[in-house]
Enzyme design. Structure first.
Site, PDB file in Angstrom:
ATOM      1  N   GLY A 165      -5.161   3.706   2.645  1.00 28.87           N
ATOM      2  CA  GLY A 165      -6.131   2.881   3.366  1.00 28.87           C
ATOM      3  C   GLY A 165      -7.230   3.784   3.888  1.00 28.87           C
ATOM      4  O   GLY A 165      -6.948   4.849   4.478  1.00 28.87           O
ATOM      5  N   ALA A 166      -8.483   3.380   3.669  1.00 29.91           N
ATOM      6  CA  ALA A 166      -9.602   4.299   3.911  1.00 29.91           C
ATOM      7  C   ALA A 166      -9.632   4.905   5.331  1.00 29.91           C
ATOM      8  O   ALA A 166      -9.652   6.140   5.471  1.00 29.91           O
ATOM      9  CB  ALA A 166     -10.917   3.600   3.568  1.00 29.91           C
TER      10      ALA A 166
ATOM     11  N   ASP B 286     -13.536   0.869   0.644  1.00 30.87           N
ATOM     12  CA  ASP B 286     -13.261   2.308   0.600  1.00 30.87           C
ATOM     13  C   ASP B 286     -14.546   3.112   0.707  1.00 30.87           C
ATOM     14  O   ASP B 286     -14.546   4.249   1.155  1.00 30.87           O
ATOM     15  CB  ASP B 286     -12.496   2.668  -0.670  1.00 30.87           C
ATOM     16  CG  ASP B 286     -11.050   2.238  -0.515  1.00 30.87           C
ATOM     17  OD1 ASP B 286     -10.772   1.052  -0.747  1.00 30.87           O
ATOM     18  OD2 ASP B 286     -10.230   3.065  -0.083  1.00 30.87           O
TER      19      ASP B 286
ATOM     20  N   GLN C  80       0.127  -3.744  -2.514  1.00 30.61           N
ATOM     21  CA  GLN C  80      -0.140  -3.554  -1.079  1.00 30.61           C
ATOM     22  C   GLN C  80      -0.208  -4.910  -0.349  1.00 30.61           C
ATOM     23  O   GLN C  80       0.089  -4.984   0.837  1.00 30.61           O
ATOM     24  CB  GLN C  80      -1.469  -2.812  -0.874  1.00 30.61           C
ATOM     25  CG  GLN C  80      -1.453  -1.352  -1.275  1.00 30.61           C
ATOM     26  CD  GLN C  80      -1.933  -1.138  -2.687  1.00 30.61           C
ATOM     27  OE1 GLN C  80      -1.782  -2.012  -3.546  1.00 30.61           O
ATOM     28  NE2 GLN C  80      -2.517   0.012  -2.960  1.00 30.61           N
TER      29      GLN C  80
ATOM     30  N   LYS D  41     -10.306  -2.058  -3.393  1.00 28.60           N
ATOM     31  CA  LYS D  41      -9.159  -2.181  -4.300  1.00 28.60           C
ATOM     32  C   LYS D  41      -9.517  -2.990  -5.531  1.00 28.60           C
ATOM     33  O   LYS D  41     -10.187  -4.024  -5.443  1.00 28.60           O
ATOM     34  CB  LYS D  41      -8.006  -2.841  -3.536  1.00 28.60           C
ATOM     35  CG  LYS D  41      -6.726  -3.021  -4.305  1.00 28.60           C
ATOM     36  CD  LYS D  41      -6.239  -1.762  -4.966  1.00 28.60           C
ATOM     37  CE  LYS D  41      -6.001  -0.611  -4.001  1.00 28.60           C
ATOM     38  NZ  LYS D  41      -5.808   0.689  -4.694  1.00 28.60           N
TER      39      LYS D  41
END
Ligand code: MRU
Length: 341
Positions: free
Chosen positions: A48-49, A234, A193, A245
């Site tokens: 996760g960014a 991201d 996810q 994603k």
């Protein structure tokens, strides 16, 4: 409260909630070296960014401590930093947070002083991520008042930020305000996810949701069952093109077709004002085995190759707005305040 990362200053151990084992097992792994942290990042144990930004900051602390004894401290540190920031290429946060901490450290400082300074910065970053999430989620919930059925992809919750989350944070706050009918979670092939991580978070908070296969999303939209799509990011380029994603682009195209609002929810720390558009974003390609197997069981015939792009780029023209901690932004961005803090 879920803690995806937790640091024990006494022992110098970073405890990483191993996200590859969720939802079946909640196990922390003890990370004591930069190499171990890089392995955890590459294997998606931490992901996760925004959380990658925080993991990077802890990685910098390890890098400083491991370079302390070297006569060429700064040179040695730079070598380690290069390995760290290249562990995953797409999320801007990893390199950006590490660079921004390093920028503020005077080259005249002694290594032990550097370690103390980096640690202070890590703590303030941790707080900033939590505060940014709260502001962002509240702006998003205000914006989407009454839009009760929200579709999202991947995991953008606590597991991805350490705070309440971004797109998932908006969903959580809407639920807390009794303004959410249901969330649709794209399962998010191949690493799942959505089905594994977002569902795990929403179950913990009693937020009503359905998991859908990724390819169900356009059909749900065609049935009039989706009021808005909210996704994370991201990396957001200066013109608003957004890497997120893989599968996000298909949602944006479908949302445009059915005239459904499509928002990116991301802190401005995920904006990269150094790149003009999405063409400059490096898209990570991962091991094809992630596609060819499901949880270790091969599903494709031996010999079939696979492509495994982890992210895609959605053009700004398909995005109705950017829900950030500063409010709702529109592309292109002349300037985004506080970027690179
Ligand atoms: O490969 P992942 O799981 O790190 O990908 C995560 C995403 O694409 C998220 O949507 C993005 O990082 C935003 S997290 C708030």
């Amino acid at each position: 409260m879920i803690e995806p990362l937790s640091y024990d200053k006494e022992t110098g151990t970073l405890y990483v909630l191993d996200q590859t084992l969720l939802p079946h097992e909640e196990r922390y792994i003890a990370v004591n070296t930069l190499d171990e942290l890089i392995e955890a990042i590459k294997a998606l144990r931490v992901r996760g960014a925004p959380l990658l930004g925080l993991a990077g900051a802890y990685g910098l602390l390890f890098a400083v401590l491991e370079s302390e004894k070297s006569p060429d401290f700064w040179e040695e540190l730079q070598k380690r930093v290069d390995l760290l920031v290249n562990a995953r290429p797409t999320a801007v946060n990893l390199k950006k947070e590490v660079d921004s901490i390093l920028q503020d450290i005077p080259m005249t400082a002694e290594p032990y002083e550097v370690a103390a300074m980096v640690y202070e910065k890590v703590l303030s970053l941790e707080n900033r991520l939590k505060n940014d999430d709260l502001s962002l989620a509240s702006h998003g919930a205000d914006l989407l008042k009454g839009k009760r059925r929200i579709l999202t992809i991947c995991n953008t919750g606590t597991l991805a930020t350490g705070g309440i989350g971004t797109a998932l944070g908006v969903i959580k706050v809407k639920h807390a305000r009794d303004d959410l009918d249901v969330a649709y979670l794209c399962e998010t092939r191949p690493v799942l996810q959505g089905a594994r991580l977002s569902a795990w978070e929403l179950i913990k908070e009693n937020v009503p949701h359905y998991i859908i296969t990724d390819n169900t999303a356009p059909y749900l939209m065609s049935l009039g069952k989706v009021d808005a799509v909210v996704v994370g990011a991201d990396r957001v380029a200066k013109n608003g093109d957004t890497a997120n994603k893989v599968g996000t682009l298909m949602l944006a195209i479908a949302a445009k077709h059915y005239a459904i609002d499509f928002y990116v929810a991301a802190p401005t720390s995920s904006f990269d004002m150094t790149i003009a558009d999405g063409q400059a974003i490096v898209i990570e390609q991962r091991d094809p085995e992630e596609v060819l197997q499901i949880r270790g069981v091969r599903i494709a015939p031996e010999g079939s190759p696979a492509l495994n792009y982890a992210f895609d780029v959605t053009p700004a023209s398909l995005i109705d707005g950017y829900i950030t901690e500063q409010g709702i932004l529109k592309a292109p961005f002349a300037e985004v305040k506080k970027v690179g803090r």
